[in-house]
Design an enzyme around this catalytic site. Structure first.
Site, PDB file in Angstrom:
ATOM      1  N   HIS A  18       0.704  -0.864   0.372  1.00 54.75           N
ATOM      2  CA  HIS A  18       0.194   0.128   0.060  1.00 54.75           C
ATOM      3  C   HIS A  18       1.023   1.053   0.200  1.00 54.75           C
ATOM      4  O   HIS A  18       0.292   2.535  -0.400  1.00 54.75           O
ATOM      5  CB  HIS A  18      -1.331   0.040   1.066  1.00 54.75           C
ATOM      6  N   HIS A  41      -7.280  -7.989  -8.518  1.00 53.08           N
ATOM      7  CA  HIS A  41      -8.178  -8.641  -7.729  1.00 53.08           C
ATOM      8  C   HIS A  41      -8.130  -7.423  -6.716  1.00 53.08           C
ATOM      9  O   HIS A  41      -7.663  -7.587  -5.024  1.00 53.08           O
ATOM     10  CB  HIS A  41      -6.525  -9.584  -6.841  1.00 53.08           C
ATOM     11  N   SER A  99      -6.080  -1.896  -0.521  1.00 54.13           N
ATOM     12  CA  SER A  99      -6.540  -0.331  -1.488  1.00 54.13           C
ATOM     13  C   SER A  99      -6.978   0.165  -1.685  1.00 54.13           C
ATOM     14  O   SER A  99      -7.239   1.389  -1.881  1.00 54.13           O
ATOM     15  CB  SER A  99      -4.808  -1.447  -2.288  1.00 54.13           C
ATOM     16  N   GLU A 117     -13.358  -7.956  -8.383  1.00 50.97           N
ATOM     17  CA  GLU A 117     -12.812  -8.652  -7.455  1.00 50.97           C
ATOM     18  C   GLU A 117     -14.264  -9.931  -7.843  1.00 50.97           C
ATOM     19  O   GLU A 117     -15.474  -9.536  -8.031  1.00 50.97           O
ATOM     20  CB  GLU A 117     -13.715  -8.438  -6.417  1.00 50.97           C
ATOM     21  N   ASP A 142     -14.273 -12.445 -12.510  1.00 45.78           N
ATOM     22  CA  ASP A 142     -12.591 -13.086 -12.994  1.00 45.78           C
ATOM     23  C   ASP A 142     -11.366 -11.995 -13.470  1.00 45.78           C
ATOM     24  O   ASP A 142     -11.493 -11.417 -14.416  1.00 45.78           O
ATOM     25  CB  ASP A 142     -12.517 -14.244 -13.834  1.00 45.78           C
ATOM     26  N   ASP A 163      -2.653  -8.911  -7.353  1.00 50.08           N
ATOM     27  CA  ASP A 163      -2.906  -8.921  -6.368  1.00 50.08           C
ATOM     28  C   ASP A 163      -3.575 -10.481  -6.110  1.00 50.08           C
ATOM     29  O   ASP A 163      -4.775  -9.890  -4.941  1.00 50.08           O
ATOM     30  CB  ASP A 163      -2.985  -7.903  -5.284  1.00 50.08           C
TER      31      ASP A 163
END
Ligand SMILES: C[S@@+](CC[C@H](N)C(=O)[O-])C[C@H]1O[C@@H](n2cnc3c(N)ncnc32)[C@H](O)[C@@H]1O
Length: 279
Positions: A18, A41, A99, A117, A142, A163
């Site tokens: 971060h 992600h 984030s 997500e 996805d 991530d």
């Protein structure tokens, strides 16, 4: 998908990742023209460190809790702690912004974000926290499909954070495919890829695969709170940055020099900033 980021939220790896993202965003904000932030992600957005799940692992104790209310921090670390404080109404640390929430505090009116997500519950929480913000487009999709579906965006400038939880064993190869796609379709994007440092051989193999793509200008920033031959746990946090901005390399060295003694007292703790592929 069993992964729950609440177990790990605010740990040393989140802190490293971060802070690096905040630093990258300061570079984007040096110019007035709009940029697009993309996160593949994105997680749930905000994490309750007092929840049973977070308390069970208590990983944040060796992360954000070490910085929280630490005196004499550099402006970058102090700014990060101040942002975390915005999510906590009391002096005690309870909520940790992931984030997307951190980035939300940094975007200007002209900037935009695309978040992906896959987990339904995390995506729903994310929509709850950020959904009203018109600058944010949130998709339950996805990650690697999202890259192909949404990128490149109309804005030429942009930062992508990849991530993944690295649960399936497929993430490293999907990342390589995504880097190749981005190189072809959105060459000027700054791409940040978080990776775990558990076994050094695994990291070396990943870097080798990255080199084999033929992409240039790739920096690896790594901070290890334990020796990287300890095969039992997450020893270190890595962030690969494609197209890092000018001076980012030196800034990360300065950041890690300050961060390492705050996050680890292990005699073999170490950090490094090195080129996987130079310009
Ligand atoms: C490490 S966490 C994200 C943390 C977040 N980036 C942050 O820093 O606050 C990884 C997230 O990826 C999600 N995920 C797992 N597989 C995915 C996939 N194929 N596509 C999109 N999201 C996925 C998980 O549900 C989890 O919320």
């Amino acid at each position: 998908m069993n992964y729950q980021h609440l177990f790990h939220s605010g740990n040393f790896a989140d802190v490293c990742k971060h802070l690096s993202i905040l630093l990258l965003l300061t570079h984007f904000k040096q110019k007035d023209n709009a940029f697009c932030y993309v996160e593949t992600h994105a997680g749930a957005g905000l994490y309750d460190l007092h929840s049973e799940t977070a308390q069970r692992s208590a990983e944040y104790q060796q992360g954000i809790a070490q910085l929280w209310q630490q005196a004499n921090l550099s402006p970058l670390l102090q700014n990060y702690c101040n942002i975390v404080a915005q999510f906590n109404t009391e002096i005690q640390l309870r909520y940790y912004p992931g984030s997307p929430c951190l980035v939300q505090t940094q975007l200007r009116d002209q900037d935009r974000a695309i978040l992906a997500e896959l987990a339904p519950s995390a995506a729903q929480e994310l929509k709850q926290y950020m959904g009203a913000d018109k600058r944010f487009a949130i998709h339950q999709v996805d990650a690697y499909q999202a890259i192909k579906a949404f990128l490149p965006p109309p804005e030429k400038r942009g930062l992508i954070l990849i991530d993944p939880p690295y649960e399936t064993g497929k993430d490293f190869s999907q990342i390589i495919t995504s880097l190749q796609y981005l190189h072809k379709h959105w060459r000027q994007a700054v791409v940040a890829v978080w990776y775990p440092i558990k076994k050094r051989t695994e990291v070396a193999e990943f870097h080798q695969q990255v080199r084999a793509t033929g992409l240039r200008k790739i920096l690896a920033t790594e901070l290890c709170i334990y020796p990287d031959d300890n095969q039992l746990r997450l020893n270190g946090s890595g962030l690969l940055v494609v197209n890092p901005p000018w001076q980012f390399e030196e800034q990360m060295r300065g950041l890690f020099a300050e961060l390492l003694p705050l996050l680890s007292q292990h005699p073999k703790a170490k950090s490094s900033v090195s080129w996987v592929v130079p310009e």
